[in-house]
Design a protein around this motif. Sequence first.
Motif, PDB file in Angstrom:
ATOM      1  N   GLN A   1      51.216  33.562  -7.836  1.00  0.00           N
ATOM      2  CA  GLN A   1      52.729  33.593  -8.523  1.00  0.00           C
ATOM      3  C   GLN A   1      53.995  34.306  -6.774  1.00  0.00           C
ATOM      4  O   GLN A   1      54.600  33.913  -6.544  1.00  0.00           O
ATOM      5  N   ARG A   2      52.901  35.692  -6.334  1.00  0.00           N
ATOM      6  CA  ARG A   2      54.252  35.711  -5.420  1.00  0.00           C
ATOM      7  C   ARG A   2      53.991  34.793  -4.565  1.00  0.00           C
ATOM      8  O   ARG A   2      55.400  34.501  -3.655  1.00  0.00           O
ATOM      9  N   LEU A   3      52.945  34.184  -3.954  1.00  0.00           N
ATOM     10  CA  LEU A   3      53.043  33.717  -2.334  1.00  0.00           C
ATOM     11  C   LEU A   3      53.513  32.031  -2.621  1.00  0.00           C
ATOM     12  O   LEU A   3      54.206  31.181  -2.116  1.00  0.00           O
ATOM     13  N   VAL A   4      53.889  31.254  -4.644  1.00  0.00           N
ATOM     14  CA  VAL A   4      54.137  30.361  -4.540  1.00  0.00           C
ATOM     15  C   VAL A   4      55.797  30.430  -4.426  1.00  0.00           C
ATOM     16  O   VAL A   4      56.317  29.667  -3.923  1.00  0.00           O
ATOM     17  N   ARG A   5      56.734  32.039  -4.815  1.00  0.00           N
ATOM     18  CA  ARG A   5      58.073  32.160  -4.828  1.00  0.00           C
ATOM     19  C   ARG A   5      58.195  31.937  -3.152  1.00  0.00           C
ATOM     20  O   ARG A   5      59.369  32.219  -3.189  1.00  0.00           O
ATOM     21  N   ASP A   6      57.555  32.476  -2.371  1.00  0.00           N
ATOM     22  CA  ASP A   6      58.007  32.585  -1.329  1.00  0.00           C
ATOM     23  C   ASP A   6      57.710  30.767  -0.917  1.00  0.00           C
ATOM     24  O   ASP A   6      58.612  30.901   0.416  1.00  0.00           O
ATOM     25  N   ALA A   7      56.798  30.611  -1.174  1.00  0.00           N
ATOM     26  CA  ALA A   7      56.736  28.827  -0.898  1.00  0.00           C
ATOM     27  C   ALA A   7      58.886  27.858  -1.861  1.00  0.00           C
ATOM     28  O   ALA A   7      58.630  27.766  -0.205  1.00  0.00           O
ATOM     29  N   ALA A   8      58.697  28.791  -2.302  1.00  0.00           N
ATOM     30  CA  ALA A   8      60.309  28.270  -2.929  1.00  0.00           C
ATOM     31  C   ALA A   8      61.116  28.188  -1.737  1.00  0.00           C
ATOM     32  O   ALA A   8      62.032  28.194  -1.462  1.00  0.00           O
ATOM     33  N   GLU A   9      61.415  29.763  -1.609  1.00  0.00           N
ATOM     34  CA  GLU A   9      61.821  30.411  -0.956  1.00  0.00           C
ATOM     35  C   GLU A   9      61.974  29.774   1.037  1.00  0.00           C
ATOM     36  O   GLU A   9      62.662  29.512   1.158  1.00  0.00           O
ATOM     37  N   ALA A  10      61.595  29.898   1.486  1.00  0.00           N
ATOM     38  CA  ALA A  10      60.700  29.094   2.686  1.00  0.00           C
ATOM     39  C   ALA A  10      61.529  27.662   2.606  1.00  0.00           C
ATOM     40  O   ALA A  10      61.842  26.943   3.381  1.00  0.00           O
ATOM     41  N   ASP A  11      61.564  26.657   1.228  1.00  0.00           N
ATOM     42  CA  ASP A  11      62.028  24.812   0.666  1.00  0.00           C
ATOM     43  C   ASP A  11      63.384  25.561   1.255  1.00  0.00           C
ATOM     44  O   ASP A  11      63.795  24.398   1.461  1.00  0.00           O
ATOM     45  N   ALA A  12      63.907  27.104  -0.014  1.00  0.00           N
ATOM     46  CA  ALA A  12      65.083  26.900   0.166  1.00  0.00           C
ATOM     47  C   ALA A  12      65.923  26.889   1.842  1.00  0.00           C
ATOM     48  O   ALA A  12      67.277  26.555   1.985  1.00  0.00           O
ATOM     49  N   ASP A  13      65.130  27.681   2.388  1.00  0.00           N
ATOM     50  CA  ASP A  13      65.500  27.502   3.927  1.00  0.00           C
ATOM     51  C   ASP A  13      64.639  26.371   5.018  1.00  0.00           C
ATOM     52  O   ASP A  13      65.057  26.784   5.646  1.00  0.00           O
ATOM     53  N   HIS A  14      64.508  25.558   4.074  1.00  0.00           N
ATOM     54  CA  HIS A  14      63.956  24.280   4.966  1.00  0.00           C
ATOM     55  C   HIS A  14      62.983  24.746   6.378  1.00  0.00           C
ATOM     56  O   HIS A  14      63.759  24.565   6.990  1.00  0.00           O
ATOM     57  N   ARG A  15      62.518  25.270   5.773  1.00  0.00           N
ATOM     58  CA  ARG A  15      61.275  26.154   6.880  1.00  0.00           C
ATOM     59  C   ARG A  15      59.439  24.953   5.985  1.00  0.00           C
ATOM     60  O   ARG A  15      58.750  25.659   5.414  1.00  0.00           O
ATOM     61  N   GLY A  16      59.227  24.009   6.705  1.00  0.00           N
ATOM     62  CA  GLY A  16      58.387  23.512   5.485  1.00  0.00           C
ATOM     63  C   GLY A  16      56.934  23.753   5.637  1.00  0.00           C
ATOM     64  O   GLY A  16      56.550  23.539   5.463  1.00  0.00           O
TER      65      GLY A  16
END
Length: 202
Positions: free
Chosen positions: A86-101
């Motif tokens: 769950q932590r990694l999925v949240r980190d992925a969502a933050e990366a998406d919001a920052d446009h870090r594909g």
Amino acid sequence: LDLPGGVTLALLAALLVYANRPLSQADLIRVAWQGEEAKTAQLHKRVSELRTLLAAIGHRDDIRTLHGFGYELRVDVGQVDALEFQRLVRDAAEADADHRGDDEIGRLRQALRLWRGQHPLSNVLTEMLSQAIESLEQRRRSAAARLFGLEIGRGDHESVLDELILMVGYYPADRRLCEQLILAQYRCGHIGDVASTYQRHH
């Protein structure tokens, strides 16, 4: 560790599924004994067995007694795969919001690598945790679909084809995953597989 079976294993599963959250004695008895009547003394005995088990890896005191209420298993996020996922999925969502594909794909891959097999806690015979397990599996399907969508969007359909076949085998009713598999098969030139996949899952 050699894990216990029966009631003790179900109790351990409940404490892990709801790690870092207080659980009442009544809830723990309901889950571990599957609705059968049990006395609090039986619960205390099973918790004592779990503490002895965890002592072998230096974590006896991770099970906290909440006097007059119940118990809580205190763990760090990295100690339980479900919490780390769950932590990694949240980190992925933050990366998406920052446009870090690339970072988003990397975090999602790390998250999905934590899974083993189709269903979590498949060795625990209790229906009382089914809602929590289903919620976790839903997050797995969502994370997988997000990852495969990103990979296919970048033209990496061949690299995810085998993973998609496996995931659709696990969750044949998931429409989004099935559509992604059909698209990946089509782009890989597997036209015959496209037709059979469509017939199987639609």
